[in-house]
Each structure stands twice: as C-alpha cells, then as structure tokens.
Design a protein around this motif. Sequence first.
Motif, PDB file in Angstrom:
ATOM      1  N   SER A  42       0.822  -1.080  -0.051  1.00 23.09           N
ATOM      2  CA  SER A  42      -0.062  -0.100   0.134  1.00 23.09           C
ATOM      3  C   SER A  42       0.880   1.203  -0.103  1.00 23.09           C
ATOM      4  N   PRO A  43       0.583   2.228  -0.897  1.00 23.23           N
ATOM      5  CA  PRO A  43       1.575   3.593  -0.904  1.00 23.23           C
ATOM      6  C   PRO A  43       0.952   4.241   0.408  1.00 23.23           C
ATOM      7  N   ARG A  44       1.881   4.714   1.250  1.00 26.75           N
ATOM      8  CA  ARG A  44       1.670   5.346   2.374  1.00 26.75           C
ATOM      9  C   ARG A  44       3.056   6.470   2.539  1.00 26.75           C
ATOM     10  N   GLY A  45       2.330   7.594   3.452  1.00 27.48           N
ATOM     11  CA  GLY A  45       3.436   8.432   3.874  1.00 27.48           C
ATOM     12  C   GLY A  45       3.103   8.882   5.446  1.00 27.48           C
ATOM     13  N   SER A  46       3.889   9.284   6.279  1.00 20.40           N
ATOM     14  CA  SER A  46       3.803   9.774   7.548  1.00 20.40           C
ATOM     15  C   SER A  46       3.324   8.499   8.493  1.00 20.40           C
ATOM     16  N   PHE A  47       4.061   7.279   8.245  1.00 24.68           N
ATOM     17  CA  PHE A  47       3.379   6.285   9.017  1.00 24.68           C
ATOM     18  C   PHE A  47       4.253   5.652  10.042  1.00 24.68           C
ATOM     19  N   ALA A  48       3.902   4.753  11.067  1.00 24.65           N
ATOM     20  CA  ALA A  48       4.705   4.104  11.891  1.00 24.65           C
ATOM     21  C   ALA A  48       5.346   3.206  11.343  1.00 24.65           C
ATOM     22  N   CYS A  49       6.735   2.952  11.926  1.00 31.49           N
ATOM     23  CA  CYS A  49       7.769   1.992  11.221  1.00 31.49           C
ATOM     24  C   CYS A  49       8.883   1.625  12.111  1.00 31.49           C
ATOM     25  N   ALA A  50       9.150   0.202  12.283  1.00 37.13           N
ATOM     26  CA  ALA A  50      10.152  -0.086  13.312  1.00 37.13           C
ATOM     27  C   ALA A  50      10.720  -1.307  12.563  1.00 37.13           C
ATOM     28  N   SER A  57      -5.260   2.158   7.582  1.00 37.67           N
ATOM     29  CA  SER A  57      -5.302   1.317   8.779  1.00 37.67           C
ATOM     30  C   SER A  57      -4.439  -0.001   8.204  1.00 37.67           C
ATOM     31  N   SER A  58      -3.818   0.065   7.090  1.00 38.55           N
ATOM     32  CA  SER A  58      -3.321  -1.293   6.659  1.00 38.55           C
ATOM     33  C   SER A  58      -1.780  -1.482   7.301  1.00 38.55           C
ATOM     34  N   VAL A  59      -1.439  -2.712   7.577  1.00 35.40           N
ATOM     35  CA  VAL A  59      -0.187  -3.047   8.168  1.00 35.40           C
ATOM     36  C   VAL A  59       0.399  -3.819   7.294  1.00 35.40           C
ATOM     37  N   GLU A  60       1.731  -3.806   7.066  1.00 32.05           N
ATOM     38  CA  GLU A  60       2.495  -4.968   6.266  1.00 32.05           C
ATOM     39  C   GLU A  60       3.835  -5.009   7.126  1.00 32.05           C
ATOM     40  N   MET A  61       4.632  -6.007   6.530  1.00 34.03           N
ATOM     41  CA  MET A  61       6.042  -6.236   7.160  1.00 34.03           C
ATOM     42  C   MET A  61       6.936  -6.676   5.804  1.00 34.03           C
ATOM     43  N   PHE A  62       8.062  -6.243   6.030  1.00 37.59           N
ATOM     44  CA  PHE A  62       9.048  -6.719   4.750  1.00 37.59           C
ATOM     45  C   PHE A  62       9.896  -7.692   5.416  1.00 37.59           C
ATOM     46  N   ASP A  63       9.876  -8.832   5.001  1.00 39.27           N
ATOM     47  CA  ASP A  63      10.598  -9.914   5.282  1.00 39.27           C
ATOM     48  C   ASP A  63      12.184  -9.739   4.546  1.00 39.27           C
ATOM     49  N   GLU A 103      10.539  -9.675   0.449  1.00 35.92           N
ATOM     50  CA  GLU A 103       9.348  -9.562  -0.085  1.00 35.92           C
ATOM     51  C   GLU A 103       8.145  -8.789   1.102  1.00 35.92           C
ATOM     52  N   TRP A 104       7.113  -8.235   0.850  1.00 38.79           N
ATOM     53  CA  TRP A 104       6.419  -7.406   1.762  1.00 38.79           C
ATOM     54  C   TRP A 104       5.056  -8.540   1.999  1.00 38.79           C
ATOM     55  N   VAL A 105       4.672  -8.635   3.053  1.00 40.72           N
ATOM     56  CA  VAL A 105       3.494  -9.542   3.692  1.00 40.72           C
ATOM     57  C   VAL A 105       2.549  -8.677   4.608  1.00 40.72           C
ATOM     58  N   GLY A 106       1.283  -8.694   4.187  1.00 37.40           N
ATOM     59  CA  GLY A 106       0.355  -7.988   4.649  1.00 37.40           C
ATOM     60  C   GLY A 106       0.081  -8.616   6.083  1.00 37.40           C
ATOM     61  N   LEU A 107      -0.394  -7.956   7.116  1.00 35.03           N
ATOM     62  CA  LEU A 107      -0.674  -8.427   8.475  1.00 35.03           C
ATOM     63  C   LEU A 107      -1.955  -7.709   8.706  1.00 35.03           C
ATOM     64  N   GLU A 108      -2.621  -8.166  10.029  1.00 39.87           N
ATOM     65  CA  GLU A 108      -3.950  -7.430  10.380  1.00 39.87           C
ATOM     66  C   GLU A 108      -3.799  -6.085  10.479  1.00 39.87           C
ATOM     67  N   GLY A 109      -4.687  -5.569   9.977  1.00 37.20           N
ATOM     68  CA  GLY A 109      -4.761  -3.880   9.932  1.00 37.20           C
ATOM     69  C   GLY A 109      -4.957  -3.283  11.312  1.00 37.20           C
ATOM     70  N   LEU A 110      -4.694  -2.004  11.457  1.00 38.32           N
ATOM     71  CA  LEU A 110      -4.848  -1.280  12.787  1.00 38.32           C
ATOM     72  C   LEU A 110      -6.391  -1.183  12.979  1.00 38.32           C
ATOM     73  N   PRO A 111      -6.693  -1.159  14.370  1.00 34.58           N
ATOM     74  CA  PRO A 111      -8.111  -1.104  14.670  1.00 34.58           C
ATOM     75  C   PRO A 111      -8.921   0.254  14.095  1.00 34.58           C
ATOM     76  N   ARG A 112      -8.099   1.135  13.668  1.00 32.15           N
ATOM     77  CA  ARG A 112      -8.871   2.250  12.986  1.00 32.15           C
ATOM     78  C   ARG A 112      -7.733   3.298  12.265  1.00 32.15           C
ATOM     79  N   GLY A 169      11.111 -17.780  10.636  1.00 30.89           N
ATOM     80  CA  GLY A 169      11.585 -16.679   9.802  1.00 30.89           C
ATOM     81  C   GLY A 169      10.884 -15.456  10.200  1.00 30.89           C
ATOM     82  N   GLY A 170       9.905 -15.604  11.106  1.00 30.61           N
ATOM     83  CA  GLY A 170       9.336 -14.193  11.654  1.00 30.61           C
ATOM     84  C   GLY A 170       8.355 -13.455  11.042  1.00 30.61           C
ATOM     85  N   VAL A 171       7.659 -14.651   9.997  1.00 23.91           N
ATOM     86  CA  VAL A 171       6.625 -13.873   9.150  1.00 23.91           C
ATOM     87  C   VAL A 171       5.455 -13.553  10.009  1.00 23.91           C
ATOM     88  N   GLY A 172       4.972 -14.263  10.838  1.00 27.85           N
ATOM     89  CA  GLY A 172       3.560 -13.993  11.501  1.00 27.85           C
ATOM     90  C   GLY A 172       3.283 -13.125  12.608  1.00 27.85           C
TER      91      GLY A 172
END
Length: 420
Positions: A171-179, A205-211, A216-225, A276-279
Amino acid sequence: MNSSPSPSSSSSSSSSESPQQTLIPGLPYDLAALILSFLPYPYHGTLKSICKSWNHFFSSRFYHSIRHKHIPFPKTSHLLCIFPQDPSVCSPYIFDPIHKAWSTLPLMPCNPHVYGLCNFVSVALKTHVYVLGGSLFDTRSFPLDRPSGSSYSFRYSFVTKSWETLPPMLSPRGSFACAAGRDRIVVAGGGSRHTMFGAAGSRLSSVEMFDVGRNEWVGLEGLPRFRAGCVGFMVGGEEEFWVMGGYGESRTILGVFPVDEYYRDAAVMRLENGGGGVGAGKWRSVGDMWEEGERRQLGRIAVVEDGGAGCPGVFMLDKNDIFRYDMNSNRWWKETTLPKRAIDESAVGFVALNGELHVMATHNGAGSVENRRLRRHKRLTSLFIQVYHPGKRIWRTLTAQPPFQQPLDFKTAVMCTIRL
C-alpha cells in the motif's frame, strides 16, 4: 618494503577481499587493518585519498567483517542519518556526534516521473538504511498539484556503498509508523498528505511487514482504526510492535479550516519470532495516555534501546520539556526541561544516540557584530545540540558545523540512527 600477511585465519579471509598491499609501513597487514578499522566512518572519504591500498581497504567488505568480529555491537559507532530533503535530489548526510564529523551518501535512484518526496520514513537494519514510502507529486496524474502516497522502497548498503531498489510496499503511504528488528521491518497506518497541505490527504489502517530474507512484503492485520502521522517502535526484545499517536478523521472550523483529530491512545501487536518471523498476532488497544486538555497531540518521540529489563526507554519532547513514558501506568511523566529553551519549539530534532537524548536546533548567530558583517556566508549556520543522559540525569551541550548549503529544517527533515 612490502609486508606479507601472517598465516592466520583472518589473513586467509582477507585475501579474497583485499590485495596484499602495505597499509601501514612496518606492520603486518592484519594488524594494520585492525588499527584502521577503528577509525570513525565519516573520515573514510578523506582517508581513501591517502593511497590506493587505503582506498581499497575502506571500500571492501573486509573492513566491515573486521569491525563485526573485533568490536562489540554496543561499542560500534552510533551515527545519525539525516535526509534534509528529497534524497533523489539532495544528498543524505551521516553525522558522528562524538567526533563531530560529517560525510555524505550518494543520491537515491531518481524516477523522472515523480518529484517532491517528503513524509517518507528512514530506518536502519544492520549495515543498511531503508527509505520507505512517502508523499510526492506524479507528473502522470491529474491534477498535478495533488500529492499521492508512494509505495517505493529503497535500501542503501554501507558495505557496497550503493542503493538498491526493493519490491514496493503493498500500500502506498507516507507519515506512517515504522520499526525494524530481527530481519524484518513493520509499517502501519499512514496516508498521502504532503508537507505543503493542511488536513488533506488519505488515511490508512493497513499494516505490512518486509521480510528481509525473502525480500518481500507481507500483509498483516490492520490497525483497529485509520491512523496517520503516528510513530512506531519495538518492545520486549523486538517481540511487540507499538504504534502511538497520530491522527484519524479531520473536522473543519466554521466549515472552512481543516483541523486534525489527534489520538491519545496506542495500539500494540505481538510478533512471532519463529519460522522466519513472518507471522504476527492480534492488535490490542492501550488507552489514552493523557487527559483531555493536557496536550493536543503526541510530541516528538525518541527511544533509548538500553532502557533496562528488556524494555526501551520511550521519551517525548513536548515543547521545552522531556517526558518519559511509563508502560505500567500508561502515562507520561515529566523527566526534565531543556536548559536552553528553543526559539521555535516545532523546529527541533529529537533522537537517541549512544543511550543519550539529543535535542537539535539550527543557530545562525545573527546577533554578533562579526556575523552581521559576514551574513552573506551561508555556512554561518551551526547545529546546537543539547544532550541529556537519562541514567545520570545530567545535561551537556555541543555545537557542530554542518555541511549543508541551507539551514536544516527539522520540521521536514527525516532522520534515523545506525550502528556501524
């Protein structure tokens, strides 16, 4: 006089990376390489011009392998990466606060169809710095003055000294949380707002993770809002991903002026470490961190990794005060006040380096007679840094002369730290 390497394992490993040339006359190659590996990173550009053997050594993988083998991670150089503007048109900088030394990084790959990248996120992982997402203008879209979110992902390697284009985010995004941690990068929320616009732009509200291992990017459960303008960090040995602050919907005053609705709560996701820390697990909500009227929004956040008990120290710069977050009470408690108040409270940088909090502001010294006479010189602007040690609860100050052609604007500059 040419020196030959000693018959050791380190010599054999260096033979594939480095020609057996003299680094320091009179010293074996391995010993000279070990000595040179302790020199601060920002000086490498100058040191490479000394001779061909030094140029090859500081450009090789062997240099990084020596530091990784002989220097414990907490003792490595903790450096600040600064992106003053769009990194495809303005070079990023590396700053060593201990030696007050600067160096530049090459420009990021340029896309001729887009421009004005801002609100991106930079994060470091091992010997790489990642530049993710952001807001930009696209010459192929209409209207041309409407910013859009970016899904671009880039990575700079301090080993190969080059940029690499990575698979785009889902998902394209700016001004987001990242760690980042454990060979993965987690991003959450965000939107498409540009710095020159008010409360316009989308929220996600979408969340994803780069492995990193799988690239590759993997989608995770989205934020509550929906949540944009938020910050993220890891807690508990990188087992939890925290998302704090930000804004959701916007309202208008008198039906004309847009105003953001800022959040006072946080959301936490439990990350899985096996396989592999994907989940990842479900999100849990953390209630309001301050009372109504106490403050309007979350201030600038800095995280001190060695906070103790496997938990980092989370600090917030709110105007001229620094607060510490207590996870047990879910409250911010005042830690200290800046010795020298900032003239523009919004135009300061706030980062954690070497277990200390650094509050940075530009200062041009326009009040002195000498500086008024030399006001045409752009490089009179200096960087004034107030440093606070949370453990010792003491302050110190330092001044650095940045190499920027223009004063650094901390309202739009993007920063991250890296250990090398």
